[in-house]
Design a protein around this motif. Structure first.
Motif, PDB file in Angstrom:
ATOM      1  N   TYR A   1      20.639  57.338 -58.766  1.00  0.00           N
ATOM      2  CA  TYR A   1      20.169  55.952 -58.661  1.00  0.00           C
ATOM      3  C   TYR A   1      18.911  55.761 -59.499  1.00  0.00           C
ATOM      4  O   TYR A   1      18.039  56.630 -59.542  1.00  0.00           O
ATOM      5  CB  TYR A   1      19.828  55.605 -57.204  1.00  0.00           C
ATOM      6  N   ALA A   2      18.833  54.614 -60.150  1.00  0.00           N
ATOM      7  CA  ALA A   2      17.549  54.142 -60.676  1.00  0.00           C
ATOM      8  C   ALA A   2      16.843  53.440 -59.527  1.00  0.00           C
ATOM      9  O   ALA A   2      17.466  52.646 -58.801  1.00  0.00           O
ATOM     10  CB  ALA A   2      17.764  53.192 -61.838  1.00  0.00           C
ATOM     11  N   VAL A   3      15.552  53.709 -59.337  1.00  0.00           N
ATOM     12  CA  VAL A   3      14.869  53.198 -58.150  1.00  0.00           C
ATOM     13  C   VAL A   3      13.510  52.612 -58.515  1.00  0.00           C
ATOM     14  O   VAL A   3      13.011  52.763 -59.633  1.00  0.00           O
ATOM     15  CB  VAL A   3      14.669  54.331 -57.108  1.00  0.00           C
ATOM     16  N   GLY A   4      12.910  51.949 -57.523  1.00  0.00           N
ATOM     17  CA  GLY A   4      11.510  51.524 -57.593  1.00  0.00           C
ATOM     18  C   GLY A   4      11.221  50.360 -58.505  1.00  0.00           C
ATOM     19  O   GLY A   4      12.008  49.413 -58.631  1.00  0.00           O
ATOM     20  N   GLY A   5      10.063  50.459 -59.186  1.00  0.00           N
ATOM     21  CA  GLY A   5       9.574  49.356 -60.011  1.00  0.00           C
ATOM     22  C   GLY A   5      10.505  48.993 -61.149  1.00  0.00           C
ATOM     23  O   GLY A   5      10.557  47.826 -61.567  1.00  0.00           O
ATOM     24  N   PHE A   6      11.254  49.965 -61.661  1.00  0.00           N
ATOM     25  CA  PHE A   6      12.213  49.681 -62.728  1.00  0.00           C
ATOM     26  C   PHE A   6      13.231  48.653 -62.247  1.00  0.00           C
ATOM     27  O   PHE A   6      13.540  47.681 -62.952  1.00  0.00           O
ATOM     28  CB  PHE A   6      12.912  50.976 -63.145  1.00  0.00           C
ATOM     29  N   VAL A   7      13.759  48.845 -61.045  1.00  0.00           N
ATOM     30  CA  VAL A   7      14.753  47.918 -60.483  1.00  0.00           C
ATOM     31  C   VAL A   7      14.107  46.570 -60.197  1.00  0.00           C
ATOM     32  O   VAL A   7      14.669  45.512 -60.512  1.00  0.00           O
ATOM     33  CB  VAL A   7      15.375  48.516 -59.206  1.00  0.00           C
ATOM     34  N   ARG A   8      12.936  46.608 -59.582  1.00  0.00           N
ATOM     35  CA  ARG A   8      12.221  45.365 -59.251  1.00  0.00           C
ATOM     36  C   ARG A   8      12.016  44.500 -60.490  1.00  0.00           C
ATOM     37  O   ARG A   8      12.343  43.293 -60.493  1.00  0.00           O
ATOM     38  CB  ARG A   8      10.869  45.726 -58.632  1.00  0.00           C
ATOM     39  N   ASP A   9      11.481  45.075 -61.546  1.00  0.00           N
ATOM     40  CA  ASP A   9      11.164  44.285 -62.734  1.00  0.00           C
ATOM     41  C   ASP A   9      12.411  43.886 -63.507  1.00  0.00           C
ATOM     42  O   ASP A   9      12.431  42.838 -64.174  1.00  0.00           O
ATOM     43  CB  ASP A   9      10.194  45.056 -63.624  1.00  0.00           C
ATOM     44  N   LEU A  10      13.459  44.696 -63.421  1.00  0.00           N
ATOM     45  CA  LEU A  10      14.726  44.294 -64.045  1.00  0.00           C
ATOM     46  C   LEU A  10      15.246  43.020 -63.394  1.00  0.00           C
ATOM     47  O   LEU A  10      15.675  42.077 -64.081  1.00  0.00           O
ATOM     48  CB  LEU A  10      15.759  45.419 -63.903  1.00  0.00           C
ATOM     49  N   LEU A  11      15.188  42.945 -62.069  1.00  0.00           N
ATOM     50  CA  LEU A  11      15.655  41.761 -61.350  1.00  0.00           C
ATOM     51  C   LEU A  11      14.742  40.562 -61.584  1.00  0.00           C
ATOM     52  O   LEU A  11      15.195  39.413 -61.523  1.00  0.00           O
ATOM     53  CB  LEU A  11      15.745  42.067 -59.855  1.00  0.00           C
TER      54      LEU A  11
END
Length: 887
Positions: A485-495
């Motif tokens: 899984y990609a997790v954390g801030g990477f996912v947040r900022d992608l969304l």
């Protein structure tokens, strides 16, 4: 003719409402509808000239065209006007705070609202119309307001009442007068009645409600029965209190309720009375006390509804431990799940309870290895499914326990009721419990967004190399049989559609093994940290990918570093700081792009909320306090209300002071990396956080101005040194220097030592403050000193210090001096060198250095501009030197 009337046996609330209504209806006459309470009689005997109020006998009913009724809406309470008003057919206006009933007066204008005092409604009306209230009028109104709210202590008091009281004080209300009439000392007759009522108190339990009934009979009429009831209330513990006193041929009933489950106004209404759910009264005629009590019990059975039962508020299923588990492991389970105690089960039967306090004592005596059965409490206080709320509260208080196991007839554990469960029933859902999930997990939130939408975001938002890396990670996961899984801030900022290429991967399996496979496939380097189950993959282009084993963290004490154990992705995400950072995107080829969101992070992103996952979050890791502010300000979000409450509680408990300053430093530097750190710093300062982590920083107007000048100072310095200079100024360092700028240079050492700054930063702080001190000694002359002198002071210093000096002054002349120096500094070196000096007849030696320094200073001060100018200066210097030596 207009008249203003209130209820019979007039109290201060009714009187004050009449005075307020007189301002709204200036042509109306105030008229008493019957008798006055003792306190009002005393007050009117002194102030009757200031308050001209007529009696019923003084007016002609036929002349009345409009009636303003205050502090009651029932015609039965209007004394001598009761029979007349029903058939008068005139215009009626009503202002009251008692609930409407079936016999409420018909009115063309009606203002009825639930507040502690009717005076509050009148004050709000006067404020709305902008009417001035004199000091005397404010005092009369304050009498009504304070009397009907018990000086703001009755449970019927609302925030509106308190705001109204504050306004009256601003208008000049005299509290000494209020105290004189409200805090009246009881007469001997009232004291005797009070003592008889106290002796007569009978305790009953009806439908689980703790009921007190006090009864008395007296030949005399004794006033202020409501105050006597209140004093009786202060001495007794109860859910409902009923006071019945027969005076002459009437029985007066005064009722009080302390529970949400009983409205005493309904009880009194059955006997022709009324009032509020928490306070009511009735006057009963043509009955004896015995007859009234016979009629009262069926009413109580009907109106005292069954309360909340244990089955309604208990938690189930319950986390339990076995008797053979060690005390140390039991403590870890409590800490991990946020519990302060756990039931102990053996063969599905409750055999004891172990508390965190028991575990702590065992650890002190080095008995963490001992089994739970040796230290658990065996005499367990428990309850059943149908135990009423009042009984649950009684058991918790009587036995001083924090939780009650709910068991069946055979001792099997069905659920658990904590002290917080009971308190939340009384105080509402906002009451914080010992450990609770802050996120809303009532609705399924996995998955939230379709894989197609996520894949489209990845394709549209991310550079091709990152896309290839994500796909490669998914393929490796598939091949080695691990979920990735990609997790954390990477996912947040992608969304959020914001750039963030800082990629973190979490693996259900072995993070190091996965990292080795990924590094081999991508021809990258890998660094393994077996102890923590983590690794770093370093791509050929230098990009670093953090890889971690899905894990759960728990903290041995507040502010400790976490202990780690293997776990699932759900538990891995649950350990994170905020819901918006607790999302994952699956990368395995067969599920690539699936959003994993167990805790409503996407919903909070859309609503712009920062929310912790559980209430011990700030206690376990207080750095999250600073982080919450950083994310709130970066994204323009709001901290969710419960999270805000938990944050403020953690600040008030000084948990930040338990952190190492090294960790605080790292969080502060992250804030200073923000495009504009001022909003986050201001928020930290307003919440009292900066006072804990950096008490030496004084947040006055000057520091905010200095911080505001930092971006332009950096830009100006960078521009002055020219594009050829590849050195990028570290804005964090400049903000740090401005933030911690001391009043005296030698105090910089305190900050350096406390925050354990590296050698470069420490030297930069000391140099910056020493240089500023030296320049300050020059005063206004600093803006006009020769460039050579300026060079002696700031020559060779890092550009961060120059930008700091620029930000610390508002003087344009001084700023221009610095910028001009920077532009000249790029061309500091003289045209002549050592070989040139030899050709001019100079002998190598100490004079070379002095002469080159002289040429440099001359260039800075504009005394020489060309090579020829320098040669002339050397010859002149040599000539003077020879003359001096000859002499």
């Amino acid at each position: 003719m207009q008249i203003i009337i209130s209820h019979n046996h007039l109290d201060f609330d009714g009187l004050s409402c009449m005075v307020a209504a007189k301002k709204l209806y200036p042509r109306a006459e105030m008229v008493f509808s019957g008798g006055l309470s003792g306190n009002v009689q005393r007050f009117m005997s002194l102030h009757k000239d200031s308050l001209p109020i007529k009696r019923f006998k003084d007016i002609t009913l036929a002349n009345i065209t409009q009636v303003v009724v205050v502090d009651t809406n029932s015609p039965r309470r209007l004394g001598e006007f009761s029979d007349w008003i029903d058939g008068a057919g005139i215009d009626v206006h009503v202002y009251d705070h008692h609930p409407m009933t079936s016999d409420t007066l018909p009115a063309s204008c009606r203002l009825i609202d639930t507040v502690g005092s009717a005076t509050t409604l009148m004050v709000e009306k006067l404020q709305e119309k902008g009417m001035r209230i004199s000091g005397f009028e404010a005092t009369v109104m304050a009498l009504g307001l304070y009397e009907d709210t018990g000086s703001m202590t009755f449970i019927s008091t609302t925030p509106r009442d308190i705001r109204a009281a504050a306004y009256l004080l601003e208008c000049g209300a005299n509290l000494s007068v209020v105290a004189n009439f409200i805090e009246q000392i009881m007469t001997d007759e009232q004291k005797a009645l009070f003592n008889r009522l106290l002796a007569s108190v009978t305790h009953l339990n009806i439908n689980g409600i703790d009921l007190l009934i006090a009864v008395d009979k007296t030949e005399k009429s004794i006033g202020n029965l409501d105050q006597i009831t209140q004093r009786l209330s202060d001495l007794e513990t109860y859910d409902v209190l009923l006071v019945l006193v027969q005076m002459d041929k009437k029985i007066y009933m005064v009722a009080r309720s302390k529970t949400e489950f009983v409205s005493v106004s309904e009880v009194c209404a059955a006997f022709g009375g009324g009032g509020h759910p928490k306070a009511a009264s009735a006057t009963i005629r043509d009955k004896t006390l015995t007859e009234l009590l016979e009629d009262l019990y069926p009413v109580l059975q009907d109106k005292l509804r069954p309360p909340v039962l244990a089955r309604d508020i208990m938690s189930s299923p319950v986390k339990t431990v076995s008797p053979s588990l060690s005390m140390e492991e039991a403590g870890k389970i409590m800490l991990r799940y946020g519990h302060t105690g756990l039931p102990v089960l053996e063969d599905n039967r409750l055999v004891g309870v172990i508390s965190r306090r028991d575990v702590d004592k065992a650890k002190i005596h080095n008995l963490g290895h001992a089994p739970v059965k040796g230290y658990m409490a065996r005499k367990v206080v428990s309850a059943h499914l149908d135990t009423p709320l009042g009984e649950l509260q009684h058991l918790l208080v009587k036995y001083d326990v924090g939780r009650l196991p709910i068991v069946d007839e055979k001792g099997g554990l069905l659920g658990l009721v904590s002290r917080t469960d009971v308190l939340r029933t009384f105080h509402g859902m906002d009451y914080p419990e010992d450990h609770q999930l802050i996120y809303d997990d009532k609705e399924p939130v996995e998955p939230v967004s379709s894989s197609r939408e996520i894949r489209a975001l990845i394709s549209e938002s991310l550079p091709a190399p990152i896309q290839e890396l994500l796909q490669a990670a998914g393929e490796v996961g598939r091949d080695v049989g691990m979920n990735v899984y990609a997790v954390g801030g990477f996912v947040r900022d992608l969304l959020l559609g914001k750039p963030n290429l800082d990629l973190d991967l979490t693996v259900e399996g072995s993070g190091p093994d996965f990292a080795r496979e990924l590094a081999e496939r991508m021809r990258a380097e890998v660094r393994i940290h077996e102890r923590f189950g983590t690794a770093v993959v370093i791509m050929p282009n230098g990009q670093k990918i953090d890889v971690a084993t899905a894990r759960v963290e728990y903290y041995e004490y507040p502010a400790a570093l976490p202990h780690v154990e293997s776990s699932s992705v759900r538990q891995d995400l649950y350990r994170r700081d905020f819901t918006v950072n607790a999302m994952a995107i699956q990368l395995n080829s067969d599920r690539f792009g699936e959003l994993i969101d167990f805790f409503g992070g996407l919903r909070d992103l859309k609503q712009g909320l920062i929310r912790i996952l559980y209430n011990l979050s700030f206690v376990e890791d207080p750095t999250r306090i600073i982080r919450a502010i950083r994310f709130e300000q970066r994204y323009g979000f709001d901290i969710e209300p419960q999270t805000q409450q938990m944050l403020q509680d953690a600040v008030e408990r000084n948990y930040l002071r338990e952190l190492s300053y090294k960790r605080i430093r790292e969080e502060l530097l992250l804030i200073l990396e923000e495009r504009d750190p001022r909003p986050a710093l201001r928020r930290l300062e307003n919440l009292g956080i900066m006072a804990q982590i950096a008490p030496e920083v004084v947040f006055d107007q000057q520091i905010w101005r200095n911080l505001g000048r930092v971006p332009k100072a950096i830009e100006a310095v960078q521009k002055a040194v020219g594009s050829d200079n590849l050195y990028n100024i570290d804005s964090r360092a400049v903000y740090w220097l401005v933030l911690f700028s001391p009043t005296e240079p030698d105090k910089a050492g305190v900050t350096v030592e406390r925050f354990q700054l590296n050698r470069r930063t420490a030297r930069m702080m000391r140099d910056a403050y020493q240089i500023e001190y030296e320049l300050n000694q020059l005063g206004a002359r600093a803006a006009t000193i020769p460039m050579s002198t300026l060079n002696q002071i700031i020559g060779g210093t890092p550009l961060e210090i120059i930008a700091y000096l620029m930000a610390r002054t508002a003087s344009r002349a001084w700023q221009n001096q610095i910028l001009e120096y920077l532009r000249l500094r790029a061309d500091l070196r003289p045209s002549l060198n050592g070989e040139d000096l030899k050709q001019l007849g100079m002998k190598p030696g100490p004079d070379f250095r002095d002469l080159l320094d002289l040429l440099r200073d001359a260039r800075l001060d504009g005394k020489v501009r060309t090579r020829e100018d320098e040669i002339a200066m050397v010859r002149e210097w040599r000539k003077r030197k020879e003359e001096t030596d000859a002499f």
